[in-house]
Design a protein around this motif. Sequence first.
Motif, short mmCIF file in Angstrom:
data_model
loop_
_atom_site.label_atom_id
_atom_site.label_comp_id
_atom_site.label_asym_id
_atom_site.label_seq_id
_atom_site.Cartn_x
_atom_site.Cartn_y
_atom_site.Cartn_z
N SER A 152 -2.03 7.25 8.66
CA SER A 152 -2.28 7.20 7.22
C SER A 152 -3.69 6.70 6.98
CB SER A 152 -1.28 6.26 6.53
OG SER A 152 -1.36 4.97 7.09
N GLU A 153 -4.11 6.66 5.74
CA GLU A 153 -5.48 6.29 5.43
C GLU A 153 -5.52 5.00 4.63
OE1 GLU A 153 -7.28 9.56 3.51
OE2 GLU A 153 -7.21 10.86 5.25
N HIS A 154 -4.98 3.94 5.21
CA HIS A 154 -4.99 2.65 4.54
C HIS A 154 -6.34 1.98 4.77
CE1 HIS A 154 -0.33 2.27 4.83
NE2 HIS A 154 -0.72 3.45 4.41
N ASN A 155 -7.01 1.61 3.72
CA ASN A 155 -8.31 0.95 3.87
C ASN A 155 -8.63 0.10 2.66
OD1 ASN A 155 -10.03 1.20 6.20
ND2 ASN A 155 -9.81 3.43 5.94
N ILE A 156 -9.45 -0.91 2.88
CA ILE A 156 -10.01 -1.69 1.77
C ILE A 156 -11.36 -2.21 2.20
CG2 ILE A 156 -8.72 -3.76 2.51
CD1 ILE A 156 -8.74 -4.67 -0.38
N HIS A 157 -12.37 -2.00 1.40
CA HIS A 157 -13.72 -2.44 1.73
C HIS A 157 -14.40 -2.97 0.47
CE1 HIS A 157 -13.38 -0.34 5.57
NE2 HIS A 157 -12.96 0.70 4.91
N ARG A 181 0.17 -7.51 -0.26
CA ARG A 181 0.98 -6.33 0.07
C ARG A 181 1.07 -5.41 -1.14
NH1 ARG A 181 4.95 -5.43 3.85
NH2 ARG A 181 4.93 -7.61 4.55
N SER A 182 0.97 -4.11 -0.91
CA SER A 182 1.08 -3.15 -2.00
C SER A 182 1.65 -1.84 -1.48
CB SER A 182 -0.29 -2.89 -2.63
OG SER A 182 -0.20 -1.88 -3.62
N PRO A 183 2.54 -1.20 -2.28
CA PRO A 183 3.09 0.09 -1.84
C PRO A 183 2.10 1.24 -1.98
CG PRO A 183 3.91 -0.46 -4.02
CD PRO A 183 3.13 -1.66 -3.54
N LYS A 184 1.01 0.99 -2.75
CA LYS A 184 0.02 2.05 -2.96
C LYS A 184 -1.38 1.48 -2.78
CE LYS A 184 2.83 4.84 -6.12
NZ LYS A 184 2.88 5.51 -7.44
N ALA A 185 -2.24 2.26 -2.15
CA ALA A 185 -3.59 1.80 -1.85
C ALA A 185 -4.38 1.50 -3.11
CB ALA A 185 -4.33 2.84 -1.01
N LYS A 186 -4.12 2.26 -4.19
CA LYS A 186 -4.93 2.10 -5.40
C LYS A 186 -4.72 0.74 -6.06
CE LYS A 186 -1.59 4.30 -8.53
NZ LYS A 186 -1.38 5.39 -9.49
N TRP A 234 0.71 -1.09 2.26
CA TRP A 234 -0.62 -1.56 2.64
C TRP A 234 -0.53 -3.09 2.73
CZ3 TRP A 234 0.03 3.18 0.84
CH2 TRP A 234 -0.90 4.18 1.18
N LEU A 235 -1.03 -3.68 3.77
CA LEU A 235 -0.89 -5.11 3.99
C LEU A 235 -2.20 -5.68 4.54
CD1 LEU A 235 0.99 -7.60 4.02
CD2 LEU A 235 1.60 -6.99 6.38
N HIS A 236 -2.70 -6.69 3.86
CA HIS A 236 -3.97 -7.33 4.25
C HIS A 236 -3.81 -8.83 4.29
CE1 HIS A 236 -6.20 -3.52 3.43
NE2 HIS A 236 -5.24 -3.37 2.53
N LEU A 237 -4.52 -9.44 5.19
CA LEU A 237 -4.64 -10.90 5.18
C LEU A 237 -5.95 -11.23 4.46
CD1 LEU A 237 -3.65 -13.70 6.10
CD2 LEU A 237 -5.04 -13.41 8.16
N CYS A 238 -5.86 -12.05 3.43
CA CYS A 238 -7.02 -12.36 2.59
C CYS A 238 -7.32 -13.84 2.61
CB CYS A 238 -6.77 -11.89 1.16
SG CYS A 238 -6.38 -10.12 1.00
#
Length: 347
Positions: A29-34, A306-311, A337-341
């Motif tokens: 999949s294309e999970h990303n955050i920048h 955590r989010s079910p959608k990248a947007k 989508w899951l990130h440690l922040c």
Amino acid sequence: MKLWLCALVLASTTFVHHTEAKSYDETPSEHNIHARGVDDIKVPATYATDVFKPIEITVEGQYYWERIYYIDNRGQNNPYKETRKITKSVTTSYSDLKKSIVDSSIKSSLSLDVGGVFEIITASVKGSLDTELTTSYQSTVERKSETQVTEELTREFTVGANSIGEMFRLVYKGPGVTYATSTISTDGKLPQDKVFITCRVKQIPLIRDIQVVYTEQSVDRPQNLITESTGGSPDINKGFGGKYVWLVPVWTSNTDKAVTNIQFVKQSSKNEAYRDLAAGSGGEYRYLKMLKDMSHTRIKRVGLLRSPKAKYILGDRQKYGWDECTEDINTDRKGDWLHLCWNTVTV
């Protein structure tokens, strides 16, 4: 380090590893955050509120008389009158107050880690009835900055015939505050007591490490785990089977031991030095790597996002005030989508 550089860093990172590999058949999949978040938003998050208890440290200031007027009117048969402007001023410095607290804690052998980061919670004044001095210290603690306020005042001075005239202004000099008052006297030898400022300070806990903890049951989760910002599940493996995987922060008060960045690493081979975030679920190995560099920031607060959608991710990150986030921990496997922040503090 900019988050959009993470991919470049990952490409150049080489782990010493065994040749054991995982098999997987998930569709990439294309999970990303920048992107960066918004600073200074206080939100529920995982940070160590009870690791270091507040302590009280007392520092000292002093009033003194400053001569501002001297006229020699000897040999003159008439009084001399003059109108002058004097400047009443208050200069405050949060950094100077903190330095004095560190010096006092060293002399008093108090339990303040001088190699760490701390904040002043309150400051109370004893030995002065001047409410403006008390207000100045309270303002210094609240604003945590450097300020200066001035006010021009007019005073008339008179020196008698065949006399010498002197006028003195009362000035306060102490940790974090210099206060040139409007109090005037002809006697510069009037005694002045010391002023004692009792500061309540608290060490700011910093992230030294993050432990990956496995349990077989959700009810066995560690109490001090890293929580999810929106109230979602803090289980890294949620939706993928395998073990329950929790993240537990390890705190320090020492800036030299604290980390400056956290990197997510995904690879097909196992690394015994790290614990797999995807334990028992199949697929690639997923790790968190603690980084230290020469920057002047350290991590003071962590949380999962955590989010079910990248947007939704970027908006949620801004909403919950995170400074930085890892790449998507669930990248290349279906699911949230899951990130440690985290948030940082300047040291």
